[in-house]
Motif scaffolding. Structure first.
Motif, PDB file in Angstrom:
ATOM      1  N   ALA A 118      55.902 -12.217   2.634  1.00  0.00           N
ATOM      2  CA  ALA A 118      55.297 -13.243   1.778  1.00  0.00           C
ATOM      3  C   ALA A 118      56.362 -14.330   1.645  1.00  0.00           C
ATOM      4  O   ALA A 118      57.547 -14.055   1.793  1.00  0.00           O
ATOM      5  N   PRO A 119      55.972 -15.565   1.367  1.00  0.00           N
ATOM      6  CA  PRO A 119      56.960 -16.640   1.325  1.00  0.00           C
ATOM      7  C   PRO A 119      57.855 -16.575   0.080  1.00  0.00           C
ATOM      8  O   PRO A 119      57.377 -16.281  -1.025  1.00  0.00           O
ATOM      9  N   VAL A 120      59.138 -16.851   0.264  1.00  0.00           N
ATOM     10  CA  VAL A 120      60.053 -16.983  -0.861  1.00  0.00           C
ATOM     11  C   VAL A 120      59.523 -18.029  -1.839  1.00  0.00           C
ATOM     12  O   VAL A 120      59.554 -17.843  -3.062  1.00  0.00           O
ATOM     13  N   ASP A 121      59.012 -19.138  -1.290  1.00  0.00           N
ATOM     14  CA  ASP A 121      58.487 -20.229  -2.113  1.00  0.00           C
ATOM     15  C   ASP A 121      57.396 -19.739  -3.066  1.00  0.00           C
ATOM     16  O   ASP A 121      57.319 -20.175  -4.226  1.00  0.00           O
ATOM     17  N   THR A 122      56.555 -18.818  -2.608  1.00  0.00           N
ATOM     18  CA  THR A 122      55.482 -18.283  -3.452  1.00  0.00           C
ATOM     19  C   THR A 122      56.051 -17.496  -4.626  1.00  0.00           C
ATOM     20  O   THR A 122      55.541 -17.579  -5.752  1.00  0.00           O
ATOM     21  N   MET A 123      57.102 -16.712  -4.383  1.00  0.00           N
ATOM     22  CA  MET A 123      57.716 -15.943  -5.468  1.00  0.00           C
ATOM     23  C   MET A 123      58.307 -16.874  -6.524  1.00  0.00           C
ATOM     24  O   MET A 123      58.204 -16.627  -7.725  1.00  0.00           O
ATOM     25  N   VAL A 124      58.941 -17.962  -6.058  1.00  0.00           N
ATOM     26  CA  VAL A 124      59.514 -18.942  -6.989  1.00  0.00           C
ATOM     27  C   VAL A 124      58.406 -19.607  -7.805  1.00  0.00           C
ATOM     28  O   VAL A 124      58.520 -19.781  -9.022  1.00  0.00           O
ATOM     29  N   THR A 125      57.316 -19.954  -7.135  1.00  0.00           N
ATOM     30  CA  THR A 125      56.182 -20.588  -7.825  1.00  0.00           C
ATOM     31  C   THR A 125      55.570 -19.642  -8.850  1.00  0.00           C
ATOM     32  O   THR A 125      55.204 -20.057  -9.958  1.00  0.00           O
ATOM     33  N   LEU A 126      55.457 -18.356  -8.512  1.00  0.00           N
ATOM     34  CA  LEU A 126      54.959 -17.365  -9.471  1.00  0.00           C
ATOM     35  C   LEU A 126      55.814 -17.353 -10.729  1.00  0.00           C
ATOM     36  O   LEU A 126      55.313 -17.134 -11.836  1.00  0.00           O
ATOM     37  N   GLY A 127      57.113 -17.578 -10.544  1.00  0.00           N
ATOM     38  CA  GLY A 127      58.029 -17.596 -11.670  1.00  0.00           C
ATOM     39  C   GLY A 127      58.074 -18.915 -12.408  1.00  0.00           C
ATOM     40  O   GLY A 127      58.911 -19.092 -13.307  1.00  0.00           O
ATOM     41  N   GLY A 128      57.175 -19.837 -12.052  1.00  0.00           N
ATOM     42  CA  GLY A 128      57.117 -21.118 -12.740  1.00  0.00           C
ATOM     43  C   GLY A 128      58.078 -22.152 -12.212  1.00  0.00           C
ATOM     44  O   GLY A 128      58.251 -23.223 -12.808  1.00  0.00           O
ATOM     45  N   GLY A 129      58.714 -21.845 -11.080  1.00  0.00           N
ATOM     46  CA  GLY A 129      59.706 -22.751 -10.519  1.00  0.00           C
ATOM     47  C   GLY A 129      59.182 -23.601  -9.385  1.00  0.00           C
ATOM     48  O   GLY A 129      58.055 -23.413  -8.909  1.00  0.00           O
ATOM     49  N   LYS A 130      60.009 -24.531  -8.967  1.00  0.00           N
ATOM     50  CA  LYS A 130      59.699 -25.398  -7.838  1.00  0.00           C
ATOM     51  C   LYS A 130      60.890 -25.377  -6.893  1.00  0.00           C
ATOM     52  O   LYS A 130      62.016 -25.679  -7.287  1.00  0.00           O
ATOM     53  N   VAL A 131      60.647 -25.009  -5.642  1.00  0.00           N
ATOM     54  CA  VAL A 131      61.720 -24.934  -4.654  1.00  0.00           C
ATOM     55  C   VAL A 131      62.164 -26.334  -4.236  1.00  0.00           C
ATOM     56  O   VAL A 131      61.347 -27.190  -3.901  1.00  0.00           O
TER      57      VAL A 131
END
Length: 370
Positions: A118-131
């Motif tokens: 799964a994309p790292v970016d998706t995990m960051v987005t799940l956490g409310g962040g923006k890569v």
């Protein structure tokens, strides 16, 4: 008694691909399995269980704090949420819907923004962040990382993995210096790494591991780091972590697995090379195939067999050969990252010597017909 494989018409698997999620990752020891069963059959105050096992793991590893989570991916999402939310009770409950202006940018070397299943970016987005990507696909220096820092930066994220670009990338220690020079936390995803404290001691404020890979625990994740950050991670059980909660059995199973891991005698790379010698010789005796020892691309002490297929001689593509090896009652899986180059790798950590013979015989059958 009818086997699980027969009851559900499942294939047997020979796992020469390594500790991969798609195949169930690893096989815990009987003692860990027993501890999981104990957890399933008893009640606990879960908050107390989380806190006490975390304290125990932290003492084993000699780190400030630790917490068991459901998996390494959840660890990334919850770590990102932790550094964004911190102690804000309103943001904890409204992470994705809140218009509150707080730092949400997570800086990541561009070559680390990978898909690990799964994309790292998706995990960051799940956490409310923006890569925010730093550097280029084939290079990222400390200066390039620092250049992306703004008042909206919440943390720097470093992915320590064979999936990432290895060349011309700054080290964890260099990333930590950049982070700390700017009063930012460094999150290190070290999911499959075998050293459980190295990245903490080189400056990682939050370091994340898969509990089921090198540690060989049940499906779970381990997050270690500085006490304040781990407390913020634990607060996410009332926020996004609710959808990622780990069960009591996973907490107890991983805690014991870590204890065993620290005292276990592990197969060294040199021992793997010795165990692969007959396997490599058997493969090299097959027309159109050459095999050799290669070492882990991320620098771990793991030796593998690289198998090269001469597709013109064999008359099949490497992808076709891999697909055929997964057919029948027993599916054989390799590391196929270089299949487009006519090469695959065999990771033997979860493969017996008898299974190595089965693999070479099946390859010979596919290539030579006997």
């Amino acid at each position: 008694m009818q086997s699980i494989y027969d009851k559900y018409q499942l294939k047997h698997v020979i796992n020469a691909s390594g500790r991969m999620t798609a195949l169930g990752v690893s096989t815990p020891t009987p003692e860990v399995v027993e501890r999981v069963a104990y957890g399933l059959n008893h009640y606990f105050e879960i908050k107390d269980l989380v806190n006490k096992t975390g304290e125990y793991i932290a003492s084993l590893l000699d780190v400030e704090a630790a917490v068991v989570v459901s998996c390494a991916s959840a660890g990334i999402a919850q770590a990102v949420a932790a550094v964004i939310v911190q102690d804000d009770d309103d943001l904890l409950l409204n992470l994705h819907s809140s218009d509150k202006v707080v730092p949400r940018e997570i800086i990541l070397p561009k070559g680390h923004n990978v898909n690990f299943g799964a994309p790292v970016d998706t995990m960051v987005t799940l956490g409310g962040g923006k890569v925010i990507e730093a550097g280029f696909a084939n290079e990222c220096s400390a200066a390039q990382l620092a250049a992306k820092i703004t008042p909206q930066t919440a943390a720097i994220l470093y992915i320590k993995s064979h999936h990432t670009v290895q060349k011309s990338m700054l080290t964890v220690e260099q990333a930590a210096k950049v982070a700390h020079d700017h009063q930012l936390p460094l999150i290190v995803d070290a999911a499959a790494e075998e050293e459980l404290t190295a990245y903490y001691h080189t400056g990682g404020d939050i370091v994340i591991y898969s509990g089921a890979k090198a540690i060989e625990g049940p499906t779970s994740g381990l997050v270690i780091g500085k006490k304040q950050y781990i407390e913020w991670v634990k607060r996410q059980s009332q926020g996004i972590g609710r959808a990622m909660k780990v069960g009591k059995e996973g907490i107890l199973g991983l805690t014991l697995a870590i204890e065993q891991y620290l005292s276990a005698t592990k197969e060294t790379g040199a021992e793997m090379v010795n165990r692969m010698s007959k396997f490599i010789s058997d493969l090299n005796d097959i027309n159109g195939i050459s095999a050799q020892v290669v070492w882990d691309g991320a620098g771990r002490d793991i030796a593998r067999t690289e198998i090269s297929f001469d597709e013109n001689v064999i008359g099949k593509t490497t992808y076709q050969i891999m697909a055929e090896l997964k057919q029948g009652n027993t599916a054989i899986y390799f590391r196929e990252y270089k299949a487009n180059e006519g090469k695959v790798e065999a990771d033997i950590r979860s493969v017996s010597n008898e299974q190595l013979d089965v693999i070479s015989k099946n390859i010979r059958l596919l290539v030579e017909g006997f």
